[in-house]
Design a protein around this motif. Sequence first.
Motif, short mmCIF file in Angstrom:
data_model
loop_
_atom_site.label_atom_id
_atom_site.label_comp_id
_atom_site.label_asym_id
_atom_site.label_seq_id
_atom_site.Cartn_x
_atom_site.Cartn_y
_atom_site.Cartn_z
N ASP A 111 0.09 4.45 -7.61
CA ASP A 111 -1.33 4.04 -7.25
C ASP A 111 -1.27 3.75 -5.68
O ASP A 111 -1.17 2.51 -5.21
CB ASP A 111 -1.76 2.82 -8.01
CG ASP A 111 -3.42 2.58 -7.66
OD1 ASP A 111 -4.01 3.12 -6.84
OD2 ASP A 111 -3.68 1.73 -8.41
N THR A 112 -1.46 4.73 -4.73
CA THR A 112 -1.51 4.52 -3.30
C THR A 112 -2.66 3.69 -2.97
O THR A 112 -2.52 3.28 -1.75
CB THR A 112 -1.05 5.80 -2.51
OG1 THR A 112 -2.08 6.68 -3.07
CG2 THR A 112 0.41 6.46 -3.08
N LEU A 113 -3.76 3.76 -3.71
CA LEU A 113 -5.04 2.84 -3.19
C LEU A 113 -4.50 1.63 -3.06
O LEU A 113 -4.83 0.92 -2.22
CB LEU A 113 -6.33 3.19 -3.77
CG LEU A 113 -6.67 4.85 -3.64
CD1 LEU A 113 -7.79 4.98 -4.86
CD2 LEU A 113 -7.06 5.09 -2.31
N ALA A 114 -3.94 1.15 -4.16
CA ALA A 114 -3.86 -0.25 -4.33
C ALA A 114 -2.68 -0.67 -3.33
O ALA A 114 -2.52 -1.85 -2.80
CB ALA A 114 -3.24 -0.53 -5.96
N LEU A 115 -1.78 0.17 -3.17
CA LEU A 115 -0.53 -0.17 -2.31
C LEU A 115 -1.14 -0.19 -0.84
O LEU A 115 -0.48 -1.15 -0.33
CB LEU A 115 0.61 0.97 -2.42
CG LEU A 115 1.77 0.83 -1.58
CD1 LEU A 115 2.47 -0.32 -1.77
CD2 LEU A 115 2.55 2.12 -1.70
N LYS A 116 -1.84 0.74 -0.37
CA LYS A 116 -2.28 0.47 0.68
C LYS A 116 -3.08 -0.80 1.07
O LYS A 116 -3.14 -1.50 2.12
CB LYS A 116 -3.29 1.47 1.39
CG LYS A 116 -2.61 3.04 1.34
CD LYS A 116 -3.51 4.16 1.55
CE LYS A 116 -2.99 5.45 1.75
NZ LYS A 116 -3.58 6.48 2.07
N GLN A 117 -3.87 -1.30 0.18
CA GLN A 117 -4.67 -2.54 0.32
C GLN A 117 -3.66 -3.71 0.31
O GLN A 117 -3.72 -4.49 1.14
CB GLN A 117 -5.75 -2.67 -0.98
CG GLN A 117 -6.79 -1.57 -0.88
CD GLN A 117 -7.81 -2.08 -1.75
OE1 GLN A 117 -7.91 -2.69 -2.79
NE2 GLN A 117 -8.98 -1.48 -1.52
N ALA A 118 -2.65 -3.84 -0.56
CA ALA A 118 -1.66 -4.69 -0.32
C ALA A 118 -0.88 -4.54 0.74
O ALA A 118 -0.59 -5.64 1.46
CB ALA A 118 -0.45 -4.59 -1.67
N MET A 119 -0.47 -3.44 1.42
CA MET A 119 0.33 -3.54 2.75
C MET A 119 -0.74 -3.87 3.74
O MET A 119 -0.01 -4.53 4.83
CB MET A 119 0.64 -1.99 2.72
CG MET A 119 1.84 -1.61 2.00
SD MET A 119 3.52 -2.37 2.47
CE MET A 119 3.80 -1.32 3.52
N ALA A 120 -1.87 -3.47 3.72
CA ALA A 120 -2.52 -3.91 4.86
C ALA A 120 -2.80 -5.37 4.80
O ALA A 120 -2.86 -5.88 6.12
CB ALA A 120 -4.06 -3.22 4.73
N LEU A 121 -2.97 -6.18 3.80
CA LEU A 121 -3.03 -7.45 4.01
C LEU A 121 -1.91 -8.03 4.12
O LEU A 121 -1.87 -8.84 5.07
CB LEU A 121 -3.32 -7.94 2.42
CG LEU A 121 -4.90 -8.10 1.97
CD1 LEU A 121 -5.13 -8.50 0.40
CD2 LEU A 121 -5.63 -8.92 2.81
N LEU A 122 -0.70 -7.62 3.82
CA LEU A 122 0.52 -8.20 3.96
C LEU A 122 0.85 -8.12 5.68
O LEU A 122 1.50 -9.02 6.21
CB LEU A 122 1.64 -7.44 3.28
CG LEU A 122 3.22 -7.76 3.45
CD1 LEU A 122 3.51 -9.28 3.13
CD2 LEU A 122 4.11 -6.84 3.09
N LEU A 123 0.36 -6.91 6.35
CA LEU A 123 0.70 -6.81 7.77
C LEU A 123 -0.36 -7.34 8.61
O LEU A 123 -0.25 -6.80 9.66
CB LEU A 123 0.97 -5.28 7.86
CG LEU A 123 2.24 -4.52 7.14
CD1 LEU A 123 2.46 -3.21 7.29
CD2 LEU A 123 3.66 -5.38 7.60
N THR A 124 -1.23 -7.76 8.07
CA THR A 124 -2.25 -8.44 9.06
C THR A 124 -2.93 -9.87 8.75
O THR A 124 -3.19 -10.68 9.71
CB THR A 124 -3.74 -7.54 8.76
OG1 THR A 124 -4.22 -7.48 7.63
CG2 THR A 124 -3.42 -5.96 9.34
N ILE A 125 -2.22 -10.63 7.78
CA ILE A 125 -2.52 -11.85 7.33
C ILE A 125 -1.79 -12.76 8.24
O ILE A 125 -0.48 -12.26 8.75
CB ILE A 125 -2.63 -12.08 6.16
CG1 ILE A 125 -1.13 -12.13 5.37
CG2 ILE A 125 -3.55 -11.62 5.18
CD1 ILE A 125 -1.16 -12.62 3.87
N ASN A 126 -2.02 -13.97 8.20
CA ASN A 126 -1.24 -14.99 8.82
C ASN A 126 0.14 -15.22 8.43
O ASN A 126 0.19 -16.73 7.90
CB ASN A 126 -2.00 -16.11 9.23
CG ASN A 126 -1.49 -17.29 10.38
OD1 ASN A 126 -0.71 -16.90 10.99
ND2 ASN A 126 -2.02 -18.49 10.38
#
Length: 226
Positions: free
Chosen positions: A61-76
């Motif tokens: 599920d790359t849609l879920a993975l992209k969302q998780a990675m985007a959060l992981l790499l932009t949050i504090n």
Amino acid sequence: MDFSFFDKINMAKNEETDGWWNGYNRIYNSLVYDYLYPNPSSVMAFIENHDTDRFLGNGTDTLALKQAMALLLTINRTPQLYYGTEVLMNGTKEVTDGNVRKDFPGGFKGDKSNAFTREGRTKAQNAMFDWCSRLLHWRQGNDVVVKGKQTQFIPWKGVYVIARQYQGKTVMTILNGTSKAAQLEVARYAEVIGSVTTATDVITKRHVRIDKDVNLRPRQTLVIEF
């Protein structure tokens, strides 16, 4: 180690973001306690590691993975990445721990494919690899993500937004946490958008109008800067 983020993101990936607890409400309700940390940016966040099921489980599920990675790499947070996710390595511990610690394909005797090369990866693997590469290279040396003030907004109509701001620059991570089309209602985010009318999609480099509501595809991930 931010086990709360890990737990919540792995629950949210299987849920619809509603108006109360489910989906990205879980992340929101975890990050509201950042005030308990003297320095949240020194806390290590992760979506998977060698002691857990891989984020993709037994799927792709790359849609879920992209969302998780985007959060992981932009949050504090200080992000931790687990090898192979960028080429869709999956697996669960239901058989053995070794199932989530497989050799990276390529470079080892007897390997049938070599994911170290573009030619050795499948079309789907290259698509995910390219997406991760663009996001990581954009993040590298980016003071907004490393030093920026974080503002998160409670999910609204399934859409979750986190903003980072530093020295007049802004990054917004926008996630449609539902399996149906949604809209980013820009008026809700006026405190971080201000009078800006156009942003740049950090993945595609395309311009995004933010002086009007933005249409989002099901489970779309959008990271913009202005």
